[in-house]
Design an enzyme around this catalytic site. Structure first.
Site: not given
Length: 130
Positions: A68-72
């Site tokens: 996800s974007a928040c876990a790049s």
């Protein structure tokens, strides 16, 4: 904001082109969430680890993401996909592909060409290692 309607229409057309080309090239994929923001797709490619696809496409000048974007930057499967009931294996094969108003049909064609070549190679490698 002045061109938002035409930009969204163009982005949705690029999405259709991309997904249609995957199908035409016999690339097996699962698209997570059909209800989405135009231009953002989360797709799993059968027997292809997301981190391998991300790294190989990066070498070809194509930027996509895993997780996800928040876990790049992590190599873990997306928590969001896991919470949606997606299996760990399928989540580990998921990539996030973003299309925007600056992308063209030629960009999609180039990406499909590279993905088609890489998917075949990475799946063959996965089958050999299985």
């Amino acid at each position: 904001a002045e061109n938002i309607t035409s930009n969204i229409e163009n982005i949705l057309e690029l999405e259709r082109q991309f997904l249609s080309a995957l199908t035409k090239n016999d690339i097996e994929f699962i698209r997570h969430c059909n209800s989405h923001i135009p231009g953002l797709m989360n797709i799993s490619f059968h027997n292809v680890k997301s981190k391998s696809l991300v790294m190989n496409l990066d070498l070809e000048g194509i930027a996509i993401s895993a997780g996800s974007a928040c876990a790049s930057g992590t190599v873990k499967a997306s928590k969001v996909l896991l919470q949606m009931g997606v299996s760990e294996k399928l989540a580990s094969e998921a990539v996030r592909i973003s299309l925007g108003k600056l992308h063209t049909k030629d960009d999609v064609d180039y990406t499909i060409k590279k993905i088609t070549k890489l998917i075949s190679r990475l799946q063959n490698t996965a089958n050999i290692n299985a």
